[in-house]
Design a protein around this motif. Structure first.
Motif, PDB file in Angstrom:
ATOM      1  N   MET A  91       0.818  -1.191   0.000  1.00 40.23           N
ATOM      2  CA  MET A  91       0.000   0.000   0.000  1.00 40.23           C
ATOM      3  C   MET A  91       0.858   1.250   0.000  1.00 40.23           C
ATOM      4  O   MET A  91       0.585   2.229  -0.675  1.00 40.23           O
ATOM      5  CB  MET A  91      -0.896  -0.018   1.245  1.00 40.23           C
ATOM      6  CG  MET A  91      -1.846   1.166   1.337  1.00 40.23           C
ATOM      7  SD  MET A  91      -3.061   1.167   0.001  1.00 40.23           S
ATOM      8  CE  MET A  91      -3.886   2.710   0.290  1.00 40.23           C
ATOM      9  N   LYS A  92       2.014   1.226   0.710  1.00 39.56           N
ATOM     10  CA  LYS A  92       2.864   2.392   0.852  1.00 39.56           C
ATOM     11  C   LYS A  92       3.429   2.865  -0.481  1.00 39.56           C
ATOM     12  O   LYS A  92       3.653   4.040  -0.695  1.00 39.56           O
ATOM     13  CB  LYS A  92       4.003   2.113   1.836  1.00 39.56           C
ATOM     14  CG  LYS A  92       3.528   2.003   3.265  1.00 39.56           C
ATOM     15  CD  LYS A  92       4.713   1.808   4.185  1.00 39.56           C
ATOM     16  CE  LYS A  92       4.261   1.718   5.626  1.00 39.56           C
ATOM     17  NZ  LYS A  92       5.384   1.520   6.545  1.00 39.56           N
ATOM     18  N   LYS A  93       3.716   1.924  -1.366  1.00 41.86           N
ATOM     19  CA  LYS A  93       4.385   2.305  -2.605  1.00 41.86           C
ATOM     20  C   LYS A  93       3.478   3.114  -3.516  1.00 41.86           C
ATOM     21  O   LYS A  93       3.937   3.701  -4.495  1.00 41.86           O
ATOM     22  CB  LYS A  93       4.919   1.064  -3.331  1.00 41.86           C
ATOM     23  CG  LYS A  93       3.839   0.110  -3.813  1.00 41.86           C
ATOM     24  CD  LYS A  93       4.499  -1.082  -4.493  1.00 41.86           C
ATOM     25  CE  LYS A  93       3.453  -2.065  -5.000  1.00 41.86           C
ATOM     26  NZ  LYS A  93       4.093  -3.220  -5.650  1.00 41.86           N
ATOM     27  N   PHE A  94       2.128   3.197  -3.246  1.00 40.92           N
ATOM     28  CA  PHE A  94       1.233   3.979  -4.072  1.00 40.92           C
ATOM     29  C   PHE A  94       0.963   5.361  -3.465  1.00 40.92           C
ATOM     30  O   PHE A  94       0.357   6.211  -4.097  1.00 40.92           O
ATOM     31  CB  PHE A  94      -0.100   3.247  -4.249  1.00 40.92           C
ATOM     32  CG  PHE A  94       0.029   1.963  -5.010  1.00 40.92           C
ATOM     33  CD1 PHE A  94      -0.020   0.746  -4.343  1.00 40.92           C
ATOM     34  CD2 PHE A  94       0.249   1.971  -6.373  1.00 40.92           C
ATOM     35  CE1 PHE A  94       0.110  -0.436  -5.045  1.00 40.92           C
ATOM     36  CE2 PHE A  94       0.378   0.795  -7.074  1.00 40.92           C
ATOM     37  CZ  PHE A  94       0.314  -0.416  -6.403  1.00 40.92           C
ATOM     38  N   LEU A  95       1.415   5.596  -2.224  1.00 42.67           N
ATOM     39  CA  LEU A  95       1.118   6.855  -1.577  1.00 42.67           C
ATOM     40  C   LEU A  95       1.893   8.006  -2.188  1.00 42.67           C
ATOM     41  O   LEU A  95       1.360   9.087  -2.412  1.00 42.67           O
ATOM     42  CB  LEU A  95       1.418   6.753  -0.076  1.00 42.67           C
ATOM     43  CG  LEU A  95       0.492   5.801   0.701  1.00 42.67           C
ATOM     44  CD1 LEU A  95       0.915   5.772   2.166  1.00 42.67           C
ATOM     45  CD2 LEU A  95      -0.949   6.257   0.589  1.00 42.67           C
ATOM     46  N   LEU A  96       3.181   7.790  -2.445  1.00 42.17           N
ATOM     47  CA  LEU A  96       4.018   8.852  -2.979  1.00 42.17           C
ATOM     48  C   LEU A  96       3.549   9.348  -4.341  1.00 42.17           C
ATOM     49  O   LEU A  96       3.426  10.549  -4.558  1.00 42.17           O
ATOM     50  CB  LEU A  96       5.483   8.404  -3.009  1.00 42.17           C
ATOM     51  CG  LEU A  96       6.211   8.464  -1.671  1.00 42.17           C
ATOM     52  CD1 LEU A  96       7.621   7.933  -1.824  1.00 42.17           C
ATOM     53  CD2 LEU A  96       6.258   9.897  -1.138  1.00 42.17           C
ATOM     54  N   PRO A  97       3.303   8.470  -5.335  1.00 44.86           N
ATOM     55  CA  PRO A  97       2.807   8.962  -6.618  1.00 44.86           C
ATOM     56  C   PRO A  97       1.498   9.718  -6.484  1.00 44.86           C
ATOM     57  O   PRO A  97       1.297  10.755  -7.128  1.00 44.86           O
ATOM     58  CB  PRO A  97       2.649   7.683  -7.433  1.00 44.86           C
ATOM     59  CG  PRO A  97       3.596   6.725  -6.831  1.00 44.86           C
ATOM     60  CD  PRO A  97       3.593   7.044  -5.370  1.00 44.86           C
ATOM     61  N   ASN A  98       0.526   9.246  -5.619  1.00 46.64           N
ATOM     62  CA  ASN A  98      -0.742   9.938  -5.455  1.00 46.64           C
ATOM     63  C   ASN A  98      -0.539  11.299  -4.809  1.00 46.64           C
ATOM     64  O   ASN A  98      -1.151  12.295  -5.206  1.00 46.64           O
ATOM     65  CB  ASN A  98      -1.690   9.096  -4.605  1.00 46.64           C
ATOM     66  CG  ASN A  98      -2.154   7.860  -5.371  1.00 46.64           C
ATOM     67  OD1 ASN A  98      -2.048   7.830  -6.579  1.00 46.64           O
ATOM     68  ND2 ASN A  98      -2.649   6.876  -4.661  1.00 46.64           N
ATOM     69  N   ALA A  99       0.319  11.381  -3.799  1.00 44.77           N
ATOM     70  CA  ALA A  99       0.591  12.651  -3.139  1.00 44.77           C
ATOM     71  C   ALA A  99       1.213  13.640  -4.117  1.00 44.77           C
ATOM     72  O   ALA A  99       0.883  14.816  -4.139  1.00 44.77           O
ATOM     73  CB  ALA A  99       1.502  12.427  -1.932  1.00 44.77           C
ATOM     74  N   THR A 152       7.406  12.881  -8.930  1.00 42.78           N
ATOM     75  CA  THR A 152       6.607  11.783  -9.476  1.00 42.78           C
ATOM     76  C   THR A 152       7.425  10.929 -10.426  1.00 42.78           C
ATOM     77  O   THR A 152       7.386   9.696 -10.374  1.00 42.78           O
ATOM     78  CB  THR A 152       5.375  12.347 -10.207  1.00 42.78           C
ATOM     79  OG1 THR A 152       4.630  13.166  -9.310  1.00 42.78           O
ATOM     80  CG2 THR A 152       4.484  11.221 -10.715  1.00 42.78           C
ATOM     81  N   PHE A 153       8.203  11.583 -11.286  1.00 43.99           N
ATOM     82  CA  PHE A 153       9.034  10.867 -12.251  1.00 43.99           C
ATOM     83  C   PHE A 153      10.072   9.997 -11.549  1.00 43.99           C
ATOM     84  O   PHE A 153      10.312   8.842 -11.931  1.00 43.99           O
ATOM     85  CB  PHE A 153       9.716  11.882 -13.172  1.00 43.99           C
ATOM     86  CG  PHE A 153      10.512  11.261 -14.281  1.00 43.99           C
ATOM     87  CD1 PHE A 153       9.883  10.539 -15.295  1.00 43.99           C
ATOM     88  CD2 PHE A 153      11.892  11.389 -14.313  1.00 43.99           C
ATOM     89  CE1 PHE A 153      10.620   9.963 -16.315  1.00 43.99           C
ATOM     90  CE2 PHE A 153      12.630  10.811 -15.326  1.00 43.99           C
ATOM     91  CZ  PHE A 153      11.986  10.097 -16.336  1.00 43.99           C
ATOM     92  N   LEU A 154      10.690  10.532 -10.482  1.00 42.62           N
ATOM     93  CA  LEU A 154      11.701   9.775  -9.733  1.00 42.62           C
ATOM     94  C   LEU A 154      11.095   8.543  -9.082  1.00 42.62           C
ATOM     95  O   LEU A 154      11.669   7.442  -9.121  1.00 42.62           O
ATOM     96  CB  LEU A 154      12.325  10.677  -8.675  1.00 42.62           C
ATOM     97  CG  LEU A 154      13.396  10.046  -7.781  1.00 42.62           C
ATOM     98  CD1 LEU A 154      14.583   9.581  -8.619  1.00 42.62           C
ATOM     99  CD2 LEU A 154      13.855  11.037  -6.719  1.00 42.62           C
ATOM    100  N   VAL A 155       9.917   8.696  -8.486  1.00 42.42           N
ATOM    101  CA  VAL A 155       9.252   7.559  -7.836  1.00 42.42           C
ATOM    102  C   VAL A 155       8.906   6.485  -8.855  1.00 42.42           C
ATOM    103  O   VAL A 155       9.080   5.283  -8.612  1.00 42.42           O
ATOM    104  CB  VAL A 155       7.985   8.028  -7.097  1.00 42.42           C
ATOM    105  CG1 VAL A 155       7.165   6.839  -6.609  1.00 42.42           C
ATOM    106  CG2 VAL A 155       8.368   8.907  -5.914  1.00 42.42           C
ATOM    107  N   LEU A 156       8.432   6.899 -10.024  1.00 44.45           N
ATOM    108  CA  LEU A 156       8.092   5.924 -11.062  1.00 44.45           C
ATOM    109  C   LEU A 156       9.321   5.162 -11.530  1.00 44.45           C
ATOM    110  O   LEU A 156       9.272   3.960 -11.785  1.00 44.45           O
ATOM    111  CB  LEU A 156       7.432   6.645 -12.247  1.00 44.45           C
ATOM    112  CG  LEU A 156       6.006   7.188 -11.985  1.00 44.45           C
ATOM    113  CD1 LEU A 156       5.528   7.977 -13.191  1.00 44.45           C
ATOM    114  CD2 LEU A 156       5.048   6.061 -11.657  1.00 44.45           C
ATOM    115  N   ILE A 157      10.466   5.863 -11.659  1.00 41.35           N
ATOM    116  CA  ILE A 157      11.706   5.193 -12.058  1.00 41.35           C
ATOM    117  C   ILE A 157      12.111   4.153 -11.026  1.00 41.35           C
ATOM    118  O   ILE A 157      12.496   3.019 -11.357  1.00 41.35           O
ATOM    119  CB  ILE A 157      12.836   6.226 -12.256  1.00 41.35           C
ATOM    120  CG1 ILE A 157      12.584   7.044 -13.528  1.00 41.35           C
ATOM    121  CG2 ILE A 157      14.196   5.535 -12.345  1.00 41.35           C
ATOM    122  CD1 ILE A 157      13.614   8.124 -13.763  1.00 41.35           C
TER     123      ILE A 157
END
Length: 468
Positions: free
Chosen positions: A1-9, A73-78
């Motif tokens: 669940m945690k790994k989706f919080l950063l992109p949404n934020a 967002t780009f960094l988290v996706l990478i």
């Protein structure tokens, strides 16, 4: 669940910045706004006063915030993409790793799927012992039960209440570095199962009074003990046993590399022997996870003098070929029965690998081989030792790209161990391949090197040389 919080934020942050950019706050000052609530003072036709550059500042802040959020967002996706690729590569290596696990062993636990549970009785899937039960097992860490003393801790013999004989490793200090090494060794050994790797039974909690690791007890000392230590006796370790040790150690290292792990401290003191002289590679405190999609890891050199890869030492670049170099030193120890470092030797031969290369290049291998192995009296042993020396020579190249992989080393050792007639046929067919492997400045093929070493012992040496 945690790994989706950063992109949404980050997405919410970007939307808010864009909203501020498109719909900036009202330009009216505070006085005009307050006047609108005072009868007779609000003038809707009055032009707004100057905002003194505040609008421009708001626009700049909104743009910078939006760009920053997009970059985040780009960094988290990478990062998420790289982790997915790494898991995919590990899954491709899984079939080989599973083939290396003995049939009587269960599959190793995956640390990523095992939650830490120090409140219970496991940590990363490994049993947690209490300090008190290990203290009792070792008779309060009796000095008479010491099995060895390494750079990171003392190992004691112990007997658990269930009757299992164990080796308890007691780390010297409980500082941050020791805790890091402790956790590293537990994490690595928790995921490994191989017949030639020492088995980890458990450990104490990180919050325990002392950091203790509990291994299976391997009763017959180390390879170093039998070659040039307290258990060394002429003729006690024949060449056939030494070949068995070399092959089983190579097999363990192949398994480690397939599991994306570099041992980083391969040496004869870390190769344990049971009563049947079967190998158990130990001590993973310095080991590193090594993803298959990279060529090296930049890190400060660590290891034992005499075994450290020169290129790693000079360039701070650790790779799987660093273990290959250290294994080359182990091979020349098995051939010579000499320690890896001896300050009583000539200055240029203090490091055994330098001495081995000098003897090979000068065609005086017979001066280097342990006399008790029968090198001069048994042609088959002479032929095998010469072939292993050729292999060690390739492992000890100063440039890592000129060394073979551990898989190639294991394949070569298995070929050398074949019956002499079968091996001779294979060698005649593979001369050209071996010649290619010994190029880059070492022009002679393995067969010509063998003839030169033998002739230097029986008659005048030939004119063939190895250029450096």
């Amino acid at each position: 669940m945690k790994k989706f919080l950063l992109p949404n934020a980050a997405a919410i942050f970007t939307f808010a910045a864009a909203f501020l950019l498109l719909f900036p706050p009202s330009l009216a000052d505070d006085d005009d706004i307050s006047n609108c609530f005072t009868p007779g003072k609000c003038n809707p036709f009055r032009p707004p006063p100057s905002d003194d550059g505040r609008t421009r500042k708001r626009i700049i802040i909104g743009v910078c915030s939006g760009v920053g959020a997009l970059l985040l967002t780009f960094l988290v996706l990478i990062i998420c993409y790289r982790r997915r690729q790494l898991r995919r590569k590990r899954s491709h290596m899984l079939p080989y790793v599973q083939r290396s696990i003995p049939s009587n062993q269960s599959n190793p636990p995956n640390p990523s799927s095992v939650k830490e549970n120090e409140n219970g009785n496991t940590y990363l899937g490994v049993h947690l012992f209490t300090y008190k039960e290990l203290e009792e097992a070792t008779n309060h860490f009796d000095s008479n039960k010491e099995l060895g003393d390494g750079g990171f801790g003392t190992v004691y013999y112990g007997l658990l209440k269930d009757g299992r004989a164990v080796a308890v490793k007691r780390l010297f200090e409980s500082n941050f570095k020791r805790v890091e090494q402790f956790m590293n060794e537990v994490e690595i050994l928790a995921r490994l199962r191989h017949r030639n790797l020492v088995l980890l039974y458990g450990c104490t909690s990180r919050s325990s009074r002392e950091l203790l690791l509990v291994y299976e007890y391997v009763p017959n000392g180390t390879v170093a003990d039998h070659l040039h230590g307290k258990l060394a006796k002429p003729g006690k370790l024949p060449w056939s046993t030494r070949m068995k040790i070399a092959i089983e150690t190579a097999s363990a290292l192949v398994y480690l590399h397939a599991s994306e792990i570099i041992h980083r401290d391969v040496k004869t003191n870390n190769i344990l022997l049971d009563n049947n002289y079967c190998v158990k590679v130990a001590d993973f405190g310095l080991s590193r996870l090594f993803p298959l999609d990279v060529t090296h890891v930049s890190t400060a050199p660590q290891g034992t003098p005499g075994y450290v890869d020169p290129e790693y030492h000079q360039c701070y670049q650790l790779s799987d070929k660093s273990d290959v170099f250290s294994f080359g030193v182990v091979l020349v120890e098995l051939i010579s029965s000499m320690p890896a470092v001896d300050i009583t030797r000539h200055r240029q031969e203090i490091n055994l690998f330098n001495m081995a290369i000098n003897k090979i290049q000068s065609r005086t291998l017979h001066e280097f081989v342990d006399p008790s192995l029968g090198f001069e009296s048994d042609y088959k042993i002479q032929d095998m030792i010469t072939s292993v020396a050729e292999l060690a020579f390739r492992c000890l190249q100063s440039i890592k790209d000129e060394r073979p992989t551990m898989m190639e080393v294991l394949d070569t050792l298995n070929i050398i161990q074949k019956p002499n007639t079968e091996k001779a046929t294979d060698r005649d067919a593979d001369i050209s391949d071996d010649a290619v492997l010994l190029k880059n400045g070492y022009g002679s093929s393995p067969s010509s090197i063998s003839v030169s070493w033998v002739s230097s012992n029986t008659s005048t040496a030939t004119n063939e040389t190895i250029s450096s």
